[in-house]
Scaffold this motif. Structure first.
Motif, PDB file in Angstrom:
ATOM      1  N   THR A   1      41.255  58.772  84.193  1.00 40.63           N
ATOM      2  CA  THR A   1      40.860  57.569  83.459  1.00 40.63           C
ATOM      3  C   THR A   1      39.411  57.597  83.019  1.00 40.63           C
ATOM      4  O   THR A   1      38.906  56.605  82.523  1.00 40.63           O
ATOM      5  N   VAL A   2      38.733  58.731  83.211  1.00 44.69           N
ATOM      6  CA  VAL A   2      37.304  58.810  82.925  1.00 44.69           C
ATOM      7  C   VAL A   2      37.099  59.365  81.531  1.00 44.69           C
ATOM      8  O   VAL A   2      37.709  60.365  81.152  1.00 44.69           O
TER       9      VAL A   2
ATOM     10  N   HIS B   1      36.709  67.174  81.831  1.00 46.41           N
ATOM     11  CA  HIS B   1      35.657  67.572  82.761  1.00 46.41           C
ATOM     12  C   HIS B   1      35.666  66.754  84.047  1.00 46.41           C
ATOM     13  O   HIS B   1      34.828  66.990  84.918  1.00 46.41           O
ATOM     14  N   TRP B   2      36.596  65.824  84.198  1.00 39.78           N
ATOM     15  CA  TRP B   2      36.537  64.915  85.336  1.00 39.78           C
ATOM     16  C   TRP B   2      37.745  65.075  86.261  1.00 39.78           C
ATOM     17  O   TRP B   2      38.876  65.225  85.814  1.00 39.78           O
TER      18      TRP B   2
ATOM     19  N   ARG C   1      33.399  73.605  84.390  1.00 43.78           N
ATOM     20  CA  ARG C   1      32.469  72.489  84.552  1.00 43.78           C
ATOM     21  C   ARG C   1      33.287  71.237  84.846  1.00 43.78           C
ATOM     22  O   ARG C   1      34.236  70.915  84.133  1.00 43.78           O
ATOM     23  N   PHE C   2      32.937  70.517  85.917  1.00 46.15           N
ATOM     24  CA  PHE C   2      33.711  69.344  86.295  1.00 46.15           C
ATOM     25  C   PHE C   2      32.828  68.347  87.024  1.00 46.15           C
ATOM     26  O   PHE C   2      31.804  68.689  87.607  1.00 46.15           O
ATOM     27  N   GLY C   3      33.262  67.094  86.962  1.00 41.70           N
ATOM     28  CA  GLY C   3      32.630  66.030  87.728  1.00 41.70           C
ATOM     29  C   GLY C   3      33.666  65.368  88.614  1.00 41.70           C
ATOM     30  O   GLY C   3      34.871  65.591  88.469  1.00 41.70           O
ATOM     31  N   LEU C   4      33.197  64.541  89.522  1.00 46.28           N
ATOM     32  CA  LEU C   4      34.086  63.880  90.484  1.00 46.28           C
ATOM     33  C   LEU C   4      33.868  62.375  90.434  1.00 46.28           C
ATOM     34  O   LEU C   4      32.730  61.902  90.565  1.00 46.28           O
ATOM     35  N   ASN C   5      34.962  61.650  90.220  1.00 44.02           N
ATOM     36  CA  ASN C   5      34.901  60.191  90.151  1.00 44.02           C
ATOM     37  C   ASN C   5      35.619  59.595  91.357  1.00 44.02           C
ATOM     38  O   ASN C   5      36.834  59.737  91.508  1.00 44.02           O
TER      39      ASN C   5
END
Length: 345
Positions: free
Chosen positions: A194-195, A251-252, A283-287
């Protein structure tokens, strides 16, 4: 009654040996008792003494008192072997739930050699460690882990039975610093996150209004509807279509993507995704609710995300300083006080 006595004994020991990452052992915190072999040896000495008294035999007296002197000397030597030892926790380990977590300790014996030293925690034992006088030795003790979160051993047993095994001298180290146990990775189903990345989303649409699609290799857990079956029939290559319009930013890794799934399962899925992205150098982010880690790459970023998953919703054990893993507050910052320690170490 037995439980009451045990609880009182544990409270007394905890007062006498408070939590600390460093401990110097001396008369105040070393305990010593005969071993099973020592008890049997003492009974044999008593029988020999009674026999000597009964027969008035000087040789039996001589042998009995000589062996008694050996027992007394062994008791002092066993206590001395542990006395003066300094033990410090220098690194609390990290690992996945279910695996043993390595704790590194440094032992120094400034007065004399410490021989046949043993360390133990639960069922894990490190035997026959020798600490030369004036030197330091680094020891690694594996501590069992059962679930994610902070791993703070209640007690690490330190004992010796040198020289003859007739007496057991022991004490404990009760560390303050906790290890980190990551969630056990679980193969994650393909879910839509959902990001949205604002700038990327604005440029990811094609001019005719269609969603932009990415092609990637098939992974276990992907939905069969997303497989390019025509391409598979032509080339034998099984690939998946990722539609950004359906999935948000690629990326999330999103906690909220797994709707209706238990929290621990979600964290296991996210841990699996973190490891997958790390292996592919993606490349990734964490929510997470109340915490967001911006997209990045590298081993340090992977470790940071795994630690955030490990301590999500948990409070820091006493004696430690909380350090946030997140780089900005998430939209779910209004969590209850039960989760006030999310994303901290």
């Amino acid at each position: 009654m037995v439980k009451l006595i045990r609880d009182r004994w544990q409270r007394w020991v905890n007062r006498r040996i408070p939590r600390s990452d460093q401990r110097s052992f001396g008369q105040r915190n070393i305990f010593i008792l005969p071993t099973g072999a020592g008890v049997v040896f003492g009974v044999l000495l008593l029988i020999m003494l009674i026999t000597g008294i009964n027969y008035q035999n000087s040789l039996i007296y001589l042998l009995t008192f000589l062996l008694g002197a050996v027992v007394v000397a062994a008791m002092h030597q066993t206590h001395r072997n542990l006395s003066g030892l300094e033990l410090a926790l220098i690194q609390a380990g990290e690992g996945f739930a279910g695996d043993p977590i390595a704790f590194r300790l440094r032992a120094v014996s400034p007065r004399h050699d410490t021989l046949a030293l043993s360390l133990a925690c639960d069922d894990e034992v490190l035997n026959q460690q020798h600490i030369p006088s004036g030197q330091q030795e680094d020891l690694t003790l594996s501590v069992p882990s059962h679930q994610r979160g902070y791993l703070q051993p209640d007690r690490i047993l330190v004992e010796t039975r040198f020289p003859f095994g007739l007496f057991r001298a022991w004490s404990w180290l009760r560390p303050v610093t906790a290890g980190i146990v990551y969630p056990r990775p679980l193969s994650a189903p393909e879910m839509a996150n959902t990001v949205q990345d604002g700038e990327e989303q604005s440029t990811s649409r094609s001019l005719d209004g269609n969603d932009h699609a990415d092609i990637r290799p098939w992974r276990e857990g992907d939905m069969s509807q997303r497989v390019q079956w025509k391409r598979f029939a032509r080339t034998g290559e099984m690939v998946i279509t990722d539609w950004e319009g359906e999935q948000g930013s690629p990326h999330w890794l999103d906690y909220d993507a797994f709707v209706g799934v238990d929290r621990e399962l979600r964290l296991g899925y996210l841990a699996h995704q973190v490891l997958e992205r790390s292996r592919s150098n993606g490349r990734f982010g964490l929510n997470l609710p109340g915490q967001v880690i911006e997209p990045e790459t590298g081993a340090a970023h992977t470790s940071r995300c795994l630690k955030a998953l490990a301590v999500f919703g948990l409070e820091q054990p006493r004696g430690g300083e909380s350090l946030a893993f997140g780089t900005r507050a998430g939209e779910g910052a209004g969590l209850t006080s039960h989760a006030s320690g999310e994303g901290t170490l």
